[in-house]
Design a protein around this motif. Structure first.
Motif, PDB file in Angstrom:
ATOM      1  N   VAL A 159      14.181   6.209   4.735  1.00 20.08           N
ATOM      2  CA  VAL A 159      13.546   5.788   5.972  1.00 20.08           C
ATOM      3  C   VAL A 159      14.545   5.845   7.107  1.00 20.08           C
ATOM      4  O   VAL A 159      15.676   5.382   6.988  1.00 20.08           O
ATOM      5  CB  VAL A 159      12.991   4.350   5.839  1.00 20.08           C
ATOM      6  CG1 VAL A 159      12.431   3.869   7.166  1.00 20.08           C
ATOM      7  CG2 VAL A 159      11.929   4.296   4.760  1.00 20.08           C
ATOM      8  N   PRO A 165      12.622  -0.712   8.222  1.00 10.19           N
ATOM      9  CA  PRO A 165      11.582  -0.564   7.214  1.00 10.19           C
ATOM     10  C   PRO A 165      10.180  -0.913   7.724  1.00 10.19           C
ATOM     11  O   PRO A 165       9.199  -0.546   7.095  1.00 10.19           O
ATOM     12  CB  PRO A 165      12.000  -1.548   6.118  1.00 10.19           C
ATOM     13  CG  PRO A 165      12.849  -2.542   6.798  1.00 10.19           C
ATOM     14  CD  PRO A 165      13.533  -1.825   7.927  1.00 10.19           C
ATOM     15  N   MET A 166      10.076  -1.608   8.848  1.00  7.03           N
ATOM     16  CA  MET A 166       8.749  -1.964   9.331  1.00  7.03           C
ATOM     17  C   MET A 166       8.174  -0.913  10.281  1.00  7.03           C
ATOM     18  O   MET A 166       6.959  -0.772  10.390  1.00  7.03           O
ATOM     19  CB  MET A 166       8.780  -3.326  10.036  1.00  7.03           C
ATOM     20  CG  MET A 166       9.130  -4.494   9.141  1.00  7.03           C
ATOM     21  SD  MET A 166       8.012  -4.713   7.760  1.00  7.03           S
ATOM     22  CE  MET A 166       6.526  -5.235   8.590  1.00  7.03           C
ATOM     23  N   THR A 167       9.041  -0.219  11.012  1.00  6.27           N
ATOM     24  CA  THR A 167       8.522   0.755  11.978  1.00  6.27           C
ATOM     25  C   THR A 167       9.153   2.136  11.824  1.00  6.27           C
ATOM     26  O   THR A 167       8.745   3.071  12.503  1.00  6.27           O
ATOM     27  CB  THR A 167       8.776   0.284  13.432  1.00  6.27           C
ATOM     28  OG1 THR A 167      10.179   0.100  13.598  1.00  6.27           O
ATOM     29  CG2 THR A 167       8.058  -1.010  13.721  1.00  6.27           C
ATOM     30  N   GLY A 168      10.134   2.277  10.931  1.00  7.91           N
ATOM     31  CA  GLY A 168      10.830   3.554  10.811  1.00  7.91           C
ATOM     32  C   GLY A 168      10.007   4.605  10.086  1.00  7.91           C
ATOM     33  O   GLY A 168       8.989   4.306   9.477  1.00  7.91           O
ATOM     34  N   LYS A 169      10.467   5.839  10.173  1.00  9.10           N
ATOM     35  CA  LYS A 169       9.711   6.933   9.569  1.00  9.10           C
ATOM     36  C   LYS A 169      10.394   7.424   8.304  1.00  9.10           C
ATOM     37  O   LYS A 169      11.612   7.487   8.232  1.00  9.10           O
ATOM     38  CB  LYS A 169       9.587   8.081  10.575  1.00  9.10           C
ATOM     39  CG  LYS A 169       8.821   7.634  11.797  1.00  9.10           C
ATOM     40  CD  LYS A 169       8.500   8.795  12.711  1.00  9.10           C
ATOM     41  CE  LYS A 169       7.486   8.373  13.750  1.00  9.10           C
ATOM     42  NZ  LYS A 169       8.098   7.947  15.004  1.00  9.10           N
ATOM     43  N   ALA A 170       9.567   7.790   7.321  1.00 11.11           N
ATOM     44  CA  ALA A 170      10.102   8.344   6.083  1.00 11.11           C
ATOM     45  C   ALA A 170      10.418   9.806   6.326  1.00 11.11           C
ATOM     46  O   ALA A 170       9.563  10.558   6.784  1.00 11.11           O
ATOM     47  CB  ALA A 170       9.081   8.196   4.967  1.00 11.11           C
ATOM     48  N   GLY A 193       3.220  -3.399  12.164  1.00  9.77           N
ATOM     49  CA  GLY A 193       3.061  -3.291  10.719  1.00  9.77           C
ATOM     50  C   GLY A 193       2.830  -4.619  10.014  1.00  9.77           C
ATOM     51  O   GLY A 193       2.778  -4.655   8.788  1.00  9.77           O
ATOM     52  N   ASN A 243      -0.340  -4.519   7.653  1.00 10.05           N
ATOM     53  CA  ASN A 243      -0.121  -3.806   6.395  1.00 10.05           C
ATOM     54  C   ASN A 243       0.727  -4.631   5.441  1.00 10.05           C
ATOM     55  O   ASN A 243       0.468  -4.693   4.252  1.00 10.05           O
ATOM     56  CB  ASN A 243       0.639  -2.501   6.671  1.00 10.05           C
ATOM     57  CG  ASN A 243      -0.275  -1.317   6.698  1.00 10.05           C
ATOM     58  OD1 ASN A 243      -1.425  -1.443   7.062  1.00 10.05           O
ATOM     59  ND2 ASN A 243       0.236  -0.171   6.310  1.00 10.05           N
ATOM     60  N   PHE A 244       1.752  -5.262   6.015  1.00  9.44           N
ATOM     61  CA  PHE A 244       2.655  -6.064   5.205  1.00  9.44           C
ATOM     62  C   PHE A 244       1.889  -7.196   4.534  1.00  9.44           C
ATOM     63  O   PHE A 244       2.056  -7.463   3.347  1.00  9.44           O
ATOM     64  CB  PHE A 244       3.773  -6.636   6.077  1.00  9.44           C
ATOM     65  CG  PHE A 244       4.699  -7.562   5.349  1.00  9.44           C
ATOM     66  CD1 PHE A 244       5.776  -7.053   4.639  1.00  9.44           C
ATOM     67  CD2 PHE A 244       4.476  -8.925   5.329  1.00  9.44           C
ATOM     68  CE1 PHE A 244       6.622  -7.890   3.938  1.00  9.44           C
ATOM     69  CE2 PHE A 244       5.316  -9.777   4.632  1.00  9.44           C
ATOM     70  CZ  PHE A 244       6.386  -9.256   3.924  1.00  9.44           C
ATOM     71  N   LEU A 282      -2.745  -0.133   9.105  1.00 10.41           N
ATOM     72  CA  LEU A 282      -2.112   0.415  10.301  1.00 10.41           C
ATOM     73  C   LEU A 282      -2.227   1.943  10.359  1.00 10.41           C
ATOM     74  O   LEU A 282      -2.298   2.511  11.449  1.00 10.41           O
ATOM     75  CB  LEU A 282      -0.640  -0.030  10.366  1.00 10.41           C
ATOM     76  CG  LEU A 282       0.101   0.366  11.631  1.00 10.41           C
ATOM     77  CD1 LEU A 282      -0.616  -0.101  12.878  1.00 10.41           C
ATOM     78  CD2 LEU A 282       1.510  -0.167  11.619  1.00 10.41           C
ATOM     79  N   ASP A 283      -2.263   2.606   9.213  1.00  9.88           N
ATOM     80  CA  ASP A 283      -2.435   4.066   9.223  1.00  9.88           C
ATOM     81  C   ASP A 283      -3.691   4.424  10.010  1.00  9.88           C
ATOM     82  O   ASP A 283      -3.700   5.332  10.843  1.00  9.88           O
ATOM     83  CB  ASP A 283      -2.590   4.613   7.796  1.00  9.88           C
ATOM     84  CG  ASP A 283      -1.317   4.485   6.994  1.00  9.88           C
ATOM     85  OD1 ASP A 283      -0.390   3.810   7.474  1.00  9.88           O
ATOM     86  OD2 ASP A 283      -1.246   5.054   5.896  1.00  9.88           O
TER      87      ASP A 283
END
Lengths: 342, 292, 458
Positions: free
Chosen positions: C338, C342-347, C421, C424-425, C434-435
Motif C-alpha cells: 500500500v 492503510p485507510m486511504t492509500g492505494k494498493a 473509509g 468500510n472499516f 466505500l467502493d
C-alpha cells in the motif's frame, strides 16, 4: 514487467486496507453469551425441561436455516455459523412456557426462520423480528399450551412433565382482577424481589429480570447496544402504566411492577435492540423504542392479552422504513454552527 | 342460519356494488385521452423498452412515430432491435416510406484474454467493471482493456453477451444482439462499438483500444495494437479505410470492404475478423523493412 | 481533551516505526518525476530530452491558478519525456532523469542553519510557496499557495497545523515533529504571516506524547527568548480518533466550527496545513529550496519484526523499487503493498511507481491482512452510520449507488463523503461500502458538471 518488478502477484483493492475485528458472527455470538444468565436461571427454575426446550428451539432454527440455504438458495456455504439462527432459537425458547410440547416449538422455529427470516433473503433482510413472529404464530395456533405456565422451582430438576401444575403469570393475575380491583389478587401477586431475582410464573426468559439485565449490560459494554434504547422502551411502558396507576391505583398496578413483570425486560434488552428490525439512526432508535414501550403499555392495559411486549415490537418493526426516512443522523456541515448553509 | 348467509351475501354484494361504482366513475373521470394509433404502434414494436431508438421505451417511440407520421415523414426514426421488418410493418401501417437502416451489431474491441494478457495482480473488490476501473488499471496492467467483470453481460437486455470463462472476455451473440447500445454505455472503457454486420457477416476491426506507446502496450498484452501502420499501408492501396492516431489504428466501417488483407499483416495479431482472412502473400519480406 | 463530535473509529494504531529516526535515502540511478503530482491542471514542461538539470531546476511550470510547478529532485540529464505508472497503474506523463552526482541549483541554502527571521511580506511568501511547488503533503496534494491566497472579503483568524497523523502505521510527521521542531515552528510562523493570522495551533493526537512534550518545550524556550510572542502558537493535544486528520474534522475539533457542505475552511476563518507542508514551506521561504523531497514511512508487520523499515527522506520521483531495496527487499509474507496510509492509500502492483509529493508511506501487508473477508448481507447494525464522521448513512448510499439512483444519492449527501473509509472499516459484514460510494461520487460529480454546462449553455 511489473510482475518482474514486484516478483509476485499482489492484491489490489480500494482503501481502506484495515478492517475492524467486529464481524456479524462476533456480534451474534456475543448475544448468545449475553443470553447465558437467562438460560441458567431458566434451567434453575424449570430444570432439565428448560434446557431441552432451549436446545430444541436452537437446533430446529439452525437446521431449518441450513437446509434453506443449501437446498433452496442452492449455496455451497452455510450461514448458520454466524450465530444469528442460534440467537433466534434462544429468543424463541425464552418466549414460550417451559412446558410447551416440543413439536409445537419446532413448528414455531420453522415459522421464525423459514417464514420470517429466510423468505425475505436471510439475515439482515427480515422486516420483523423472527423470534417474535414465531412466538406470535405459536400463540394463535396453540393458545392453550402457550398460556399454561408451570410453577417455577416447584419440582425436581429432572421432572419432565411440568404441565401437571400450572400457575398464572403476575400480569395474568392483574388482568384477571380487572374491574374487580387488585385487592382480590393481592395475596397471589409475587413480590418485587421475586420479580427481579426470579421465581415467577411465565415464559422461560421471564423468570428473572436480573439475569436479562446482566446480559443486556454486557452487550452495552461491548458496544453492540446503545444503553438508551432499552431504557427508553421501559420508560415508555412505565409512562403509560404509570398514568393509569396514578388515576386509579385500585385497578391498575404500579409501573415498576409492569417493568419487572412479564417479558418487558427481555423485550427491552434483546428485541427492541435487534439491529436488523430497528431504525438506522440513533434518534430513530430512541423514538422507536419509546413508541414501542408506550404501545406495550397500552396493549397490557387495554388489550385482550395480559402481555403486550411481542406485539408492540412487531407493530413497530413494520414502521421501521418510515423511521428511516424521517430520522436521519445529523450531517456535518448542515447545522446551525455551519452557518445554515445548504 | 339461512338468514345469516343471506344477510352476509347482501352486505358484501352492496359493498362490492358501491366500490364498483366508485371505480367506474373514477376511471371515466380521470381517463387519459390517448391517440389510439400510439397503442397500436406500440403493439408492433418489440416491447422491450430498451431505449436504443432514443425515446423512453416502446410507447415513447410509438408516440414519436405517430407525431412524425402526422408530419408526413418517419424515415428518420428507426427501431434497432425490431430491425427492418418491424419498421416496414410500421411504414405500411402509416402508408409512409421508412428509412433503410443498416443491420448492426455490437463489437468488442479488446483481445486481452487471460492468455494474451496474463494477470499480474489480483483484484479484491466488488464484481463490477465500473468499480474496478476506478480501482486500478486492471489485473493484466492494461489501462484500456477489458476488466472482465461482465458489466456488459449484466446490462444486456437480450442475453446476447456472455463472459467466456476461458478468455475472460465477453462474447456477443450476433443472432441475439439488437445493437441497443446498452453495453456501449455500460463499459467503463468504451470497448464496445456498434458496427454494421457487413455483407455475409464479414467484418474486420481493430481489436484494441490501447493508445500507449508501443513498448508500454506490448508490456501488458501480446495482441495490443502498437500503431505500426502496416495495416494502413496495406489498406491505402485498396480503400483507405484505416487511420492511425495515438499509436492506435481504426478501421472506418463505411469504407471497409472486409477484404481481410490487413489481418495477416498485423505483427501483433491485433486485427479481428469474423471470417478466415486471406493468406499473406509471399511479398511479406518486402513490407517488413519498410515498417521498421 | 478535544476531538471532533460526529462519528469516528479506532483502528489499531500499529505505529511500528515511531522510534526510527529519519534516514536520508541517496538519490537513485534514475528518477521519473510526474508532471502532475497535485490536484488541478498538470504542470507544463519546460525541459526536453537532453536538458542538463540540477537539484531544484524547474522541470514544469504551473499552468493556471490551481496548479503547481515541478522541480528536479536530482542532478543529471533528462533521459526522456515518457510516461510512468501511477499508484493505480494508469500511465502519467513524467520526466525521466538519469542521475549524475548531486549538484544543487545555486541560490538554494543547503546549510542546516536555522533561519529565524522572516523578512518577506505575505504576498511574496505566497508567491514563493507557489514557485516552490508546495502542495498539501498530507496526501490531498492541493496547491498550498492557493489555500493562502485569501480572497477579498474573507477573513482568516486561525491557522491549524495538522500533526494528527491519524492514519495507522504512518510515522513520518511524528518523526518530523521530533527531529525538526524548530523548522516546523518557523514554518508555522511563515504560514501565519502569509495568512495574516495571530493564532496558530499545532494539533497532535495524544498517542504521540513525546512530540507534544517536545514541541511544547521548544515553544516555551522560544517565547522565553522573545523569538515568538507569548500564546500565539500553541500545541493542541487531541483525543485519538480517526479521521481526526481530516481537514474538516480537525477544524471542528480545534475550534468547534463546522465547514458548511460544499464550502472551504476559509469560509469559517481557518486554514489547515500539514506538518510536512509547514516544514516544506520553511525550506521554500527561508532557504529558497523547492519541494524536492519528502519523508516516507516504510513499514509493515513482518518488515519491522525482522528489524527493517523506518522513516526515509526520499527524493520525489524515486521509484518504489529503490525504497524496497533500501529496506532489504520485500518481506516473504507480503500479499499487498500500500502506498500511503492503510485507510486511504492505494494498493500498488508495480515497483516502478514513483514517490510523489503526496506519498507518505509504503506498507507491506501480510497475506493474513491483505485479503478482504467474504461479503455478507447488510444486517442494518448501523455501525457505518455511527462511524461516518460526516453524519452520512453509508449503507443507504451504497444501496442507492447500486440502484443507480444518482439524484437520491446526491440528496443524501454523497458528495459530502470525505472517503475516510470509516464505514468500510466498521462494517461487520465486510461490505465494500466505500467502493460503491466512490463510484457514485464520480457519477454524481459528472451529473453536476453536465447540469452546470446545461445552465451555462442556456
Amino acid at each position: 514487467m511489473s510482475t518482474q518488478a514486484t516478483g509476485r502477484s499482489l492484491v489490489v483493492a480500494l482503501p481502506p486496507h484495515e478492517r475492524s475485528e467486529v464481524s456479524v458472527a462476533r456480534i451474534m455470538w456475543s448475544v448468545v453469551l449475553a443470553l447465558m444468565p437467562t438460560t441458567l436461571v431458566g434451567i434453575w427454575f424449570y430444570g432439565i425441561r428448560a434446557a431441552v426446550v432451549t436446545l430444541t428451539a436452537v437446533g430446529a432454527s439452525v437446521v431449518v436455516e441450513h437446509v434453506i440455504v443449501r437446498y433452496f438458495f442452492r449455496r455451497d456455504t452455510t450461514t448458520v455459523t454466524d450465530g444469528s439462527a442460534v440467537v433466534t432459537g434462544m429468543l424463541l425458547a425464552y418466549n414460550v412456557p417451559a412446558g410447551i410440547p416440543l413439536w409445537q416449538l419446532v413448528v414455531g422455529a420453522v415459522v421464525a426462520i423459514g417464514v420470517a427470516k429466510m423468505a425475505f433473503g436471510g439475515i439482515g433482510n427480515n422486516p420483523f423480528n423472527p423470534a417474535l413472529v414465531g412466538r406470535a404464530f405459536m400463540l394463535v395456533s396453540f393458545p392453550v399450551d402457550m398460556t399454561t405456565w408451570p410453577v417455577p422451582g416447584s419440582q425436581g430438576f429432572a421432572t419432565w412433565n411440568l404441565d401437571a401444575v400450572t400457575a398464572a403469570t403476575p400480569l395474568g393475575l392483574v388482568k384477571e382482577a380487572g374491574a374487580g380491583g387488585l385487592s382480590a389478587v393481592a395475596d397471589q401477586l409475587p413480590s418485587y424481589g421475586s420479580l427481579f431475582l426470579g421465581n415467577i410464573g411465565g415464559c422461560i426468559g421471564e423468570a428473572s429480570a436480573l439475569a436479562v439485565v446482566l446480559g443486556g449490560l454486557y452487550l452495552v459494554w461491548k458496544g453492540f447496544v446503545p444503553w438508551v434504547v432499552p431504557l427508553l422502551y421501559l420508560a415508555g411502558l412505565g409512562l403509560v402504566t404509570g398514568i393509569a396507576w396514578a388515576i386509579d391505583p385500585g385497578t391498575y398496578i404500579d409501573p415498576l411492577y409492569h417493568i419487572l413483570a412479564g417479558g418487558a425486560m427481555l423485550g427491552a434488552w434483546f428485541m427492541v435492540t435487534d439491529m436488523t428490525t430497528s431504525p438506522m439512526s440513533l434518534t430513530g432508535r430512541m423514538v422507536f423504542a419509546a413508541s414501542a414501550g408506550l404501545l406495550a403499555g397500552i396493549i397490557r392495559l387495554f388489550g385482550g392479552y395480559p402481555e403486550g411486549v411481542s406485539y408492540s415490537i412487531l407493530i413497530m418493526n413494520a414502521l421501521v422504513p418510515v423511521f428511516d426516512r424521517h430520522f436521519k443522523p445529523r450531517k456535518f456541515g448542515y447545522g446551525a454552527s455551519a452557518g445554515g448553509a445548504a | 342460519m339461512t338468514q345469516t348467509i343471506l344477510f352476509s351475501v347482501l352486505v358484501l354484494g352492496a359493498v362490492a356494488a358501491i366500490f364498483a361504482t366508485i371505480l367506474y366513475v373514477i376511471a371515466k373521470k380521470f381517463a387519459v385521452e390517448e391517440d389510439p394509433r400510439v397503442g397500436e404502434v406500440t403493439e408492433m414494436l418489440p416491447g422491450i423498452n430498451c431505449g436504443a431508438c432514443g425515446f423512453p421505451g416502446c410507447p415513447g417511440m410509438a408516440a414519436a412515430l405517430v407525431d412524425a407520421a402526422d408530419g408526413g415523414d418517419i424515415s428518420h426514426l428507426n427501431c434497432p432491435p425490431g430491425g427492418q421488418e418491424t419498421m416496414t410493418r410500421i411504414g405500411e401501417y402509416f402508408g409512409l416510406e421508412v428509412g433503410s437502416a443498416k443491420e448492426t451489431v455490437a463489437v468488442l474491441r479488446c483481445g486481452g484474454s487471460c492468455e494474451k494478457a496474463p494477470a499480474k495482480a489480483s483484484y479484491d473488490g466488488p464484481r463490477s467493471c465500473a468499480v474496478a476501473h476506478g480501482t486500478f488499471a486492471g489485473e493484466n496492467g492494461c489501462a484500456f482493456g477489458c476488466l472482465g467483470h461482465g458489466d456488459c453481460e449484466v446490462v444486456c437486455p437480450f442475453d446476447a453477451i456472455t463472459m467466456n470463462p476461458d478468455t475472460g472476455l465477453p462474447e456477443v451473440d450476433q443472432e441475439k444482439c439488437t445493437s441497443c447500445g446498452a453495453c456501449v454505455d455500460a463499459c467503463p472503457r468504451n470497448l464496445f462499438e456498434i458496427r454494421p454486420v457487413g455483407r455475409r457477416d464479414r467484418r474486420v476491426w481493430i481489436n484494441c483500444r490501447n493508445t500507449e506507446s508501443p513498448v508500454a502496450a506490448k508490456k501488458n498484452c501480446s495482441v495490443a495494437c502498437i500503431g505500426c501502420g502496416l495495416c494502413k499501408k496495406t489498406c491505402d492501396g485498396i480503400v483507405q479505410a484505416i487511420t492511425i492516431e495515438n499509436n492506435l489504428a481504426y478501421i472506418d466501417h463505411d469504407k471497409c470492404i472486409a477484404c481481410g488483407k490487413c489481418v495477416p499483416v498485423c505483427p501483433t495479431n491485433a486485427i479481428a475478423a469474423t471470417f478466415e482472412p486471406p493468406k499473406p502473400k509471399p511479398k511479406k519480406t518486402e513490407t517488413e523493412p519498410a515498417a521498421t | 481533551m478535544k476531538t471532533f463530535s460526529i462519528g469516528g473509529i479506532h483502528p489499531p494504531e500499529n505505529k511500528l516505526t515511531a522510534d526510527k529516526p529519519i534516514v536520508d535515502l541517496a538519490p537513485p540511478a534514475q528518477v521519473a518525476i510526474p508532471v502532475s503530482q497535485h490536484i488541478g491542471k498538470p504542470a507544463e514542461l519546460v525541459v526536453e530530452r537532453g536538458t542538463e538539470v540540477k537539484v531544484g531546476t524547474l522541470l514544469a511550470k504551473a499552468s493556471g491558478f490551481i496548479s503547481a510547478p515541478v522541480h528536479s529532485s536530482v542532478s543529471g540529464k533528462v533521459k526522456k519525456i515518457d510516461t510512468v505508472v501511477d499508484a493505480q497503474g494508469y500511465r502519467r506523463q513524467a520526466v525521466v532523469i538519469a542521475v549524475d552526482g548531486d549538484e544543487w541549483e545555486p541560490g538554494i541554502d543547503t546549510t542546516p542553519d536555522l533561519v529565524q527571521s522572516i523578512p518577506m511580506d505575505a504576498t511574496s511568501i505566497v508567491a514563493r510557496i507557489a514557485e516552490a511547488g508546495i502542495v498539501g503533503a498530507g496526501g490531498a496534494t492541493f496547491p498550498t499557495a492557493v489555500k493562502y491566497s485569501v480572497p477579498e472579503g474573507k477573513h482568516v483568524d486561525t491557522l491549524l497545523i495538522n500533526g494528527v497523523e491519524c492514519e495507522p502505521y504512518l510515522t513520518a510527521d511524528h518523526r518530523l515533529m521530533l527531529e525538526n521542531a524548530d523548522e516546523l515552528i518557523v514554518g508555522t510562523r511563515v504560514l501565519m504571516k502569509a495568512a495574516g493570522v495571530a493564532r496558530a495551533w499545532i494539533g497532535i493526537e495524544n498517542n504521540k506524547p513525546d512530540a507534544i512534550a517536545h514541541l511544547q518545550e521548544r515553544l516555551q524556550t522560544l517565547s522565553a527568548a522573545g523569538e515568538i510572542p507569548e500564546g500565539t502558537l500553541q500545541v493542541l493535544p487531541l483525543e485519538v480518533k480517526y479521521p481526526q486528520g481530516g481537514e474538516k474534522q480537525l477544524i471542528e475539533a480545534a475550534t468547534g466550527r463546522e465547514v458548511p457542505s460544499g464550502k472551504l475552511p476559509l469560509d469559517v476563518g481557518c486554514v489547515v496545513s500539514n506538518v510536512s507542508t509547514a516544514i516544506a514551506v520553511y525550506h521554500a521561504v527561508q532557504k529558497n529550496r523547492p519541494f524536492i523531497d519528502r519523508i516516507v514511512t516504510v513499514t509493515g508487520k513482518e518488515l519491522v519484526a525482522r528489524g527493517d523499515g523506518g522513516n526515509f527522506r526520499v527524493r520525489i520521483g524515486t521509484p518504489v523499487s529503490a525504497l524496497v531495496e533500501a529496506v532489504g527487499g520485500m518481506p516473504e509474507d507480503t500479499a499487498k503493498v500500500v502506498m500511503g496510509g492503510p485507510m486511504t492509500g492505494k494498493a500498488i502492483t508495480s515497483f516502478d511507481v514513483p514517490i510523489t509529493k503526496g506519498s507518505g508511506g509504503l506498507i507491506f501487508m501480510r497475506a493474513a491482512d491483505a485479503r478482504r473477508h467474504a461479503v455478507g448481507n447488510c444486517i442494518r447494525c448501523s455501525r457505518c452510520v455511527g462511524a461516518c464522521p460526516m453524519g452520512l448513512e453509508p449503507y443507504l448510499l451504497e444501496k442507492l449507488v447500486q440502484a443507480e439512483m444518482w439524484e437520491d444519492a446526491e440528496r443524501e449527501g454523497i458528495m459530502d463523503c470525505i472517503e475516510c473509509g470509516s464505514c468500510n472499516f466498521a462494517c461487520p459484514s465486510n461490505r465494500p461500502i466505500l467502493d460503491w460510494i466512490r463510484l457514485g461520487k464520480g457519477r454524481v460529480g459528472a451529473l453536476r458538471r453536465s447540469r452546470a454546462a446545461a445552465r451555462a449553455g442556456k
